[in-house]
Design an enzyme around this catalytic site. Sequence first.
Site, PDB file in Angstrom:
ATOM      1  N   ASP A  99       9.768  -6.508   1.511  1.00 54.97           N
ATOM      2  CA  ASP A  99       9.916  -6.003   2.869  1.00 54.97           C
ATOM      3  C   ASP A  99      11.330  -5.466   2.943  1.00 54.97           C
ATOM      4  OD1 ASP A  99       8.494  -5.664   5.444  1.00 54.97           O
ATOM      5  OD2 ASP A  99      10.277  -6.663   6.204  1.00 54.97           O
ATOM      6  N   HIS A 111       0.830  -1.195   0.000  1.00 54.95           N
ATOM      7  CA  HIS A 111       0.000   0.000   0.000  1.00 54.95           C
ATOM      8  C   HIS A 111       0.875   1.259   0.000  1.00 54.95           C
ATOM      9  CE1 HIS A 111      -2.876  -3.038   1.217  1.00 54.95           C
ATOM     10  NE2 HIS A 111      -3.857  -2.180   0.996  1.00 54.95           N
TER      11      HIS A 111
END
Length: 195
Positions: A68, A8
């Site tokens: 990540d 997001h």
Amino acid sequence: MKLVVASHNTGKVREINDLIAPFGLNAVSAGVLGLPEPDETGTMFASNARIKARAAAQASGLPALADDSGLCVAALDGAPGIFSARWGGPGKDFSAAMARVHRELSVRGAMLPSDRTAHFVSALCLSWPDGEDQIFEGRAFGEVVWPPRGERGFGYDPMFLPDGCDQTFGEMEPAEKDKQSHRARAFERFVRTCF
């Protein structure tokens, strides 16, 4: 091939889209699809990337690519590390996060450039709806600077000066950053394996 960029974070989505565009991949972000953000309960970058990619692949029925990543500062024993976004508080305010890095270094007396070595880590996970996945990692080495410099990039980019450069990631044109970033290096491994 269509895939979901399991994020997001608009800056991260833009970087990933820039990296995959030359390979004819048609990407849509998890945010655009309205997919929820899973809890990142892993203890390593790779495990958190896997959590995000698997959640997006299962929810969308499409392959998903998740990243990540974070900043690891040697004098802070690798912090903020996997908690990089959380150092910005609930609103993920990276101005506050960068100020915290600076404060923590000051408390430890790490004031010289040689005391402020750091690296960015990116773990990419490609996950398929059937549960199969692969991890690709990349790193970019340098130091943190204060005050932050530049308005480009996102996250900790304005305070990260890569080795051998005179501009922070926040000062670099996106194409220049994409040549040497941790995400670009992880993506190179992804390309070598998948294309």
